[in-house]
Design a protein around this motif. Structure first.
Motif, PDB file in Angstrom:
ATOM      1  N   ASN A  31      26.840  52.057  51.035  1.00  0.00           N
ATOM      2  CA  ASN A  31      26.719  50.365  50.491  1.00  0.00           C
ATOM      3  C   ASN A  31      26.715  50.502  48.834  1.00  0.00           C
ATOM      4  OD1 ASN A  31      27.649  50.433  53.049  1.00  0.00           O
ATOM      5  ND2 ASN A  31      26.080  49.320  54.044  1.00  0.00           N
ATOM      6  N   GLN A  33      25.747  47.948  46.134  1.00  0.00           N
ATOM      7  CA  GLN A  33      24.918  46.875  45.779  1.00  0.00           C
ATOM      8  C   GLN A  33      24.723  47.110  43.822  1.00  0.00           C
ATOM      9  OE1 GLN A  33      21.644  46.353  47.230  1.00  0.00           O
ATOM     10  NE2 GLN A  33      22.377  45.553  49.415  1.00  0.00           N
ATOM     11  N   TYR A  35      23.125  44.945  40.869  1.00  0.00           N
ATOM     12  CA  TYR A  35      22.003  43.711  40.254  1.00  0.00           C
ATOM     13  C   TYR A  35      21.922  43.968  38.872  1.00  0.00           C
ATOM     14  CZ  TYR A  35      19.729  45.093  44.879  1.00  0.00           C
ATOM     15  OH  TYR A  35      19.454  45.265  46.657  1.00  0.00           O
ATOM     16  N   PRO A  43      15.311  43.324  38.282  1.00  0.00           N
ATOM     17  CA  PRO A  43      15.937  43.309  38.790  1.00  0.00           C
ATOM     18  C   PRO A  43      16.245  42.035  40.207  1.00  0.00           C
ATOM     19  CG  PRO A  43      15.503  45.351  39.134  1.00  0.00           C
ATOM     20  CD  PRO A  43      13.902  44.215  38.848  1.00  0.00           C
ATOM     21  N   PHE A  45      19.950  40.467  42.670  1.00  0.00           N
ATOM     22  CA  PHE A  45      20.889  41.164  43.630  1.00  0.00           C
ATOM     23  C   PHE A  45      22.260  39.978  43.115  1.00  0.00           C
ATOM     24  CE2 PHE A  45      23.343  42.521  46.956  1.00  0.00           C
ATOM     25  CZ  PHE A  45      24.212  41.661  46.808  1.00  0.00           C
ATOM     26  N   GLN A  48      27.101  42.948  47.323  1.00  0.00           N
ATOM     27  CA  GLN A  48      27.343  44.063  47.620  1.00  0.00           C
ATOM     28  C   GLN A  48      28.629  44.069  48.018  1.00  0.00           C
ATOM     29  OE1 GLN A  48      24.110  45.749  50.962  1.00  0.00           O
ATOM     30  NE2 GLN A  48      25.961  44.916  52.077  1.00  0.00           N
ATOM     31  N   PHE A  88      22.144  47.827  37.058  1.00  0.00           N
ATOM     32  CA  PHE A  88      22.573  48.351  37.690  1.00  0.00           C
ATOM     33  C   PHE A  88      23.089  48.237  39.152  1.00  0.00           C
ATOM     34  CE2 PHE A  88      18.564  49.941  36.178  1.00  0.00           C
ATOM     35  CZ  PHE A  88      17.811  48.903  35.215  1.00  0.00           C
ATOM     36  N   LEU A  92      22.961  51.777  48.644  1.00  0.00           N
ATOM     37  CA  LEU A  92      22.263  51.678  49.808  1.00  0.00           C
ATOM     38  C   LEU A  92      22.616  52.947  50.942  1.00  0.00           C
ATOM     39  CD1 LEU A  92      20.387  50.589  51.933  1.00  0.00           C
ATOM     40  CD2 LEU A  92      22.453  48.759  52.315  1.00  0.00           C
ATOM     41  N   PHE A  95      20.121  52.800  55.983  1.00  0.00           N
ATOM     42  CA  PHE A  95      20.138  51.557  55.988  1.00  0.00           C
ATOM     43  C   PHE A  95      18.689  50.619  55.276  1.00  0.00           C
ATOM     44  CE2 PHE A  95      16.064  50.437  58.763  1.00  0.00           C
ATOM     45  CZ  PHE A  95      16.284  51.630  59.452  1.00  0.00           C
ATOM     46  N   ASN A  96      18.012  51.461  54.541  1.00  0.00           N
ATOM     47  CA  ASN A  96      17.315  51.229  53.668  1.00  0.00           C
ATOM     48  C   ASN A  96      16.689  51.855  52.499  1.00  0.00           C
ATOM     49  OD1 ASN A  96      14.888  52.911  55.067  1.00  0.00           O
ATOM     50  ND2 ASN A  96      13.811  51.695  56.406  1.00  0.00           N
ATOM     51  N   LYS A  97      17.351  52.791  52.564  1.00  0.00           N
ATOM     52  CA  LYS A  97      16.907  53.808  51.213  1.00  0.00           C
ATOM     53  C   LYS A  97      17.954  53.712  50.073  1.00  0.00           C
ATOM     54  CE  LYS A  97      15.290  58.661  49.945  1.00  0.00           C
ATOM     55  NZ  LYS A  97      15.611  59.670  51.399  1.00  0.00           N
ATOM     56  N   PHE A  98      17.418  52.948  48.947  1.00  0.00           N
ATOM     57  CA  PHE A  98      18.347  52.946  47.455  1.00  0.00           C
ATOM     58  C   PHE A  98      18.248  53.934  47.036  1.00  0.00           C
ATOM     59  CE2 PHE A  98      19.911  48.435  48.185  1.00  0.00           C
ATOM     60  CZ  PHE A  98      18.942  48.061  49.786  1.00  0.00           C
ATOM     61  N   PHE A 100      18.812  54.421  42.857  1.00  0.00           N
ATOM     62  CA  PHE A 100      19.986  53.514  41.856  1.00  0.00           C
ATOM     63  C   PHE A 100      19.884  54.233  40.631  1.00  0.00           C
ATOM     64  CE2 PHE A 100      18.638  49.015  42.311  1.00  0.00           C
ATOM     65  CZ  PHE A 100      17.800  48.875  43.338  1.00  0.00           C
ATOM     66  N   GLY A 101      21.423  53.910  40.230  1.00  0.00           N
ATOM     67  CA  GLY A 101      21.939  54.170  39.075  1.00  0.00           C
ATOM     68  C   GLY A 101      20.662  53.987  37.736  1.00  0.00           C
ATOM     69  N   SER A 102      20.645  54.466  36.456  1.00  0.00           N
ATOM     70  CA  SER A 102      20.131  54.435  35.018  1.00  0.00           C
ATOM     71  C   SER A 102      19.975  53.608  34.907  1.00  0.00           C
ATOM     72  CB  SER A 102      20.432  55.625  35.611  1.00  0.00           C
ATOM     73  OG  SER A 102      21.901  55.840  34.375  1.00  0.00           O
TER      74      SER A 102
END
Lengths: 110, 115
Positions: A31, A33, A35, A43, A45, A48, A88, A92, A95-98, A100-102
């Motif tokens: 998924n 997202q 920001y 950040p 939101f 999504q 950014f 996801l 289910f709870n680990k993100f 992030f792009g730079s």
């Protein structure tokens, strides 16, 4: 590990010009997202995306998720000075680990 | 604005000091996160807690020690830090549900400087 590449790193535009940032991965994204972080802020939101090929709009912002779920983009039409900040994308994962792009830092000249 | 508060907002500490960062969320979320944000790197996920249980430790050095006494509070205990640990430390919270998660709400962050 999961890597999410985001381009460009910086973008300077004249107010009224359009802006696009891209998020790419060599593996399938779960998924996505998006920001926004204003200078000196944290950040916040935006949206999504879950489905392949999904397109969502928020006023002047258009978000897309690629058909293969390996890329995503954020497009801003007719930028305003209030759009200044770093954008950014985040995958996801599990289910709870993100991941992030730079980030893409947008500067808008009035 | 966000319902996630962090204290202190700024912290300067020596390499031999021990300090703690505090995060509190008032949104009823079940998951809480610590991130490190430095000038040269994107947001780095450090720890994840889900219903008070640690579910992720992203290879963080042991000089960072998290604590989550309940779903609303999260601490990051710091000891014998290095100058390269200077960064903005962000706390976030969210709901999590099965195979899909929800948006994260971030706190304002603690700007940490290690001298």
């Amino acid at each position: 590990g999961q890597q999410v590449m985001q381009i460009p790193q910086y973008q300077h535009v004249q107010e009224g010009e359009d802006f696009t940032t891209y998020c790419n991965s060599s593996t399938t994204l779960s998924n996505i997202q998006w920001y926004k972080q204003r200078p000196g802020g944290h950040p916040v939101f935006l949206i999504q995306l879950v489905k392949s090929g999904e397109v969502k709009k928020q006023k002047r912002l258009t978000f897309q998720f690629g058909e293969a779920k390996k890329n995503s983009s954020l497009h801003i039409t007719a930028t305003q000075t209030t759009d200044v900040g770093t954008y950014f994308c985040a995958d996801l994962y599990n289910f709870n680990k993100f991941y992030f792009g730079s980030g893409t830092k947008l500067n808008v000249k009035p | 604005e966000t319902g996630v508060t962090q204290t202190p907002r700024h912290l300067v500490m020596g390499m031999t000091n021990k300090k703690s960062l505090k995060c509190e969320q008032h949104l009823g979320h079940n998951a809480m996160y610590w991130y490190k944000q430095s000038a040269k790197k994107p947001l780095e996920l450090m720890f994840v807690y889900n219903f008070k249980e640690q579910t992720e430790n992203n290879s963080v050095p042991s000089r960072f020690s998290p604590e989550c006494p309940n779903s609303s509070h999260l601490f990051l205990h710091l000891h014998t830090l290095q100058p390269e640990d200077s960064a903005l430390y962000l706390c976030a919270s969210s709901y999590t549900a099965g195979t899909g998660g929800y948006e994260q709400y971030f706190g304002p962050g603690t700007r940490l400087t290690v001298t």
